[in-house]
Design a protein around this motif. Structure first.
Motif, PDB file in Angstrom:
ATOM      1  N   LEU A  88      -7.955  -4.639   3.399  1.00 23.41           N
ATOM      2  CA  LEU A  88      -7.003  -4.440   2.316  1.00 23.41           C
ATOM      3  C   LEU A  88      -7.003  -2.974   1.888  1.00 23.41           C
ATOM      4  O   LEU A  88      -7.914  -2.230   2.222  1.00 23.41           O
ATOM      5  CB  LEU A  88      -7.373  -5.354   1.149  1.00 23.41           C
ATOM      6  CG  LEU A  88      -7.339  -6.849   1.463  1.00 23.41           C
ATOM      7  CD1 LEU A  88      -7.837  -7.644   0.272  1.00 23.41           C
ATOM      8  CD2 LEU A  88      -5.952  -7.286   1.870  1.00 23.41           C
ATOM      9  N   PRO A  89      -5.984  -2.543   1.140  1.00 21.36           N
ATOM     10  CA  PRO A  89      -5.988  -1.166   0.639  1.00 21.36           C
ATOM     11  C   PRO A  89      -7.284  -0.892  -0.116  1.00 21.36           C
ATOM     12  O   PRO A  89      -7.794  -1.734  -0.836  1.00 21.36           O
ATOM     13  CB  PRO A  89      -4.786  -1.125  -0.308  1.00 21.36           C
ATOM     14  CG  PRO A  89      -3.890  -2.208   0.171  1.00 21.36           C
ATOM     15  CD  PRO A  89      -4.801  -3.286   0.694  1.00 21.36           C
ATOM     16  N   ASP A 128       0.854  -1.184   0.000  1.00 20.43           N
ATOM     17  CA  ASP A 128       0.000   0.000   0.000  1.00 20.43           C
ATOM     18  C   ASP A 128       0.893   1.238   0.000  1.00 20.43           C
ATOM     19  O   ASP A 128       2.071   1.168   0.363  1.00 20.43           O
ATOM     20  CB  ASP A 128      -0.912   0.006   1.231  1.00 20.43           C
ATOM     21  CG  ASP A 128      -2.106   0.943   1.094  1.00 20.43           C
ATOM     22  OD1 ASP A 128      -2.285   1.560   0.024  1.00 20.43           O
ATOM     23  OD2 ASP A 128      -2.882   1.063   2.070  1.00 20.43           O
ATOM     24  N   PHE A 179     -13.192   1.197   8.315  1.00 21.60           N
ATOM     25  CA  PHE A 179     -12.620   0.157   7.467  1.00 21.60           C
ATOM     26  C   PHE A 179     -13.534  -1.046   7.404  1.00 21.60           C
ATOM     27  O   PHE A 179     -14.290  -1.328   8.323  1.00 21.60           O
ATOM     28  CB  PHE A 179     -11.216  -0.241   7.937  1.00 21.60           C
ATOM     29  CG  PHE A 179     -11.136  -0.765   9.344  1.00 21.60           C
ATOM     30  CD1 PHE A 179     -11.108  -2.128   9.590  1.00 21.60           C
ATOM     31  CD2 PHE A 179     -11.061   0.102  10.424  1.00 21.60           C
ATOM     32  CE1 PHE A 179     -11.019  -2.614  10.881  1.00 21.60           C
ATOM     33  CE2 PHE A 179     -10.951  -0.382  11.710  1.00 21.60           C
ATOM     34  CZ  PHE A 179     -10.936  -1.735  11.948  1.00 21.60           C
ATOM     35  N   GLN A 236      -3.470   4.365   6.434  1.00 17.81           N
ATOM     36  CA  GLN A 236      -4.400   5.489   6.314  1.00 17.81           C
ATOM     37  C   GLN A 236      -3.831   6.666   7.087  1.00 17.81           C
ATOM     38  O   GLN A 236      -3.498   6.539   8.254  1.00 17.81           O
ATOM     39  CB  GLN A 236      -5.786   5.127   6.863  1.00 17.81           C
ATOM     40  CG  GLN A 236      -6.810   6.229   6.727  1.00 17.81           C
ATOM     41  CD  GLN A 236      -7.136   6.549   5.268  1.00 17.81           C
ATOM     42  OE1 GLN A 236      -7.295   5.657   4.449  1.00 17.81           O
ATOM     43  NE2 GLN A 236      -7.230   7.824   4.946  1.00 17.81           N
ATOM     44  N   GLU A 265       0.651   5.668   0.821  1.00 21.11           N
ATOM     45  CA  GLU A 265      -0.187   6.707   1.426  1.00 21.11           C
ATOM     46  C   GLU A 265       0.617   7.997   1.534  1.00 21.11           C
ATOM     47  O   GLU A 265       1.833   7.966   1.737  1.00 21.11           O
ATOM     48  CB  GLU A 265      -0.638   6.246   2.819  1.00 21.11           C
ATOM     49  CG  GLU A 265      -1.560   7.182   3.545  1.00 21.11           C
ATOM     50  CD  GLU A 265      -2.953   7.275   2.945  1.00 21.11           C
ATOM     51  OE1 GLU A 265      -3.551   8.351   3.063  1.00 21.11           O
ATOM     52  OE2 GLU A 265      -3.440   6.296   2.353  1.00 21.11           O
ATOM     53  N   THR A 292      -1.263  -4.712   5.812  1.00 19.28           N
ATOM     54  CA  THR A 292      -2.236  -4.794   4.728  1.00 19.28           C
ATOM     55  C   THR A 292      -2.749  -3.441   4.281  1.00 19.28           C
ATOM     56  O   THR A 292      -3.292  -3.334   3.192  1.00 19.28           O
ATOM     57  CB  THR A 292      -3.446  -5.656   5.130  1.00 19.28           C
ATOM     58  OG1 THR A 292      -4.091  -5.043   6.252  1.00 19.28           O
ATOM     59  CG2 THR A 292      -3.010  -7.065   5.484  1.00 19.28           C
ATOM     60  N   GLY A 293      -2.619  -2.416   5.105  1.00 21.98           N
ATOM     61  CA  GLY A 293      -3.142  -1.119   4.699  1.00 21.98           C
ATOM     62  C   GLY A 293      -2.618   0.013   5.556  1.00 21.98           C
ATOM     63  O   GLY A 293      -2.191  -0.180   6.691  1.00 21.98           O
TER      64      GLY A 293
END
Length: 168
Positions: free
Chosen positions: A128-129, A30, A141, A82, A32, A79-80
């Motif tokens: 996940l993204p 991912d 999420f 933010q 960001e 996994t992600g």
């Protein structure tokens, strides 16, 4: 831009695009924004279906020819990501299980090379993204929770809330 000589991505195809070269064996998961930088979550050392080494965050100022910093993460699989622009916090979603079925850890990057664990959800699949977003000071999420899908909210009046969406 790369081509395959022996293994995928091992040869630069002569592209003149601005690009960032990650170390061999780093697999991006991912990306960001983080202030004026980009942060890339990577896993390293795929060995069949198991990941052997800690996941990493790669920081890049988008101007330099190389990344500015690599930070080891405690878990083997991120996994992600933010970034909450209101609070200025980078949230990291991870699990110890490469299959992503045995719980969710939510951490925040507190600067330097350090993380703070915010919450562990001991069941379900990690998001996940694309399944992570924020609205003001809430992180929202979607993830599997063992019963079907669920939408979670971090930062609501409760420490974490969820809405179960059953498979029909």
């Amino acid at each position: 831009q790369t081509t395959k000589t022996t293994v995928e991505g091992d040869t630069d195809d002569g592209s003149t695009y601005q690009k960032l070269k990650l170390p061999y064996g780093f697999y991006p998961v991912d990306i960001e924004s983080y202030g004026e930088q980009l942060v890339i979550a990577v896993v390293e050392g795929l060995n069949g279906s198991s990941i052997q080494k800690p996941a990493k965050l790669v920081f890049w100022d988008t101007i330099s020819q190389n990344y500015t910093k690599i930070v080891d993460f405690p878990d083997s699989f991120i996994t992600g990501l933010q970034f909450d622009q209101v609070e200025g916090v980078l949230y990291v979603f991870s699990t110890l299980d490469p299959a992503g079925r045995n719980g969710i850890r939510i951490s925040r990057f507190i600067g330097g090379y350090s993380f703070q664990q915010i919450k562990i959800i001991p069941f379900g699949r990690v998001p996940l993204p694309g399944a992570i977003d924020n609205s003001l000071n809430k992180i929202i999420f979607g993830a599997g929770d063992g019963f079907g899908g669920a939408v979670f909210s971090l930062g609501s009046n409760a420490s974490i809330s969820r809405k179960i969406l059953r498979n029909q």
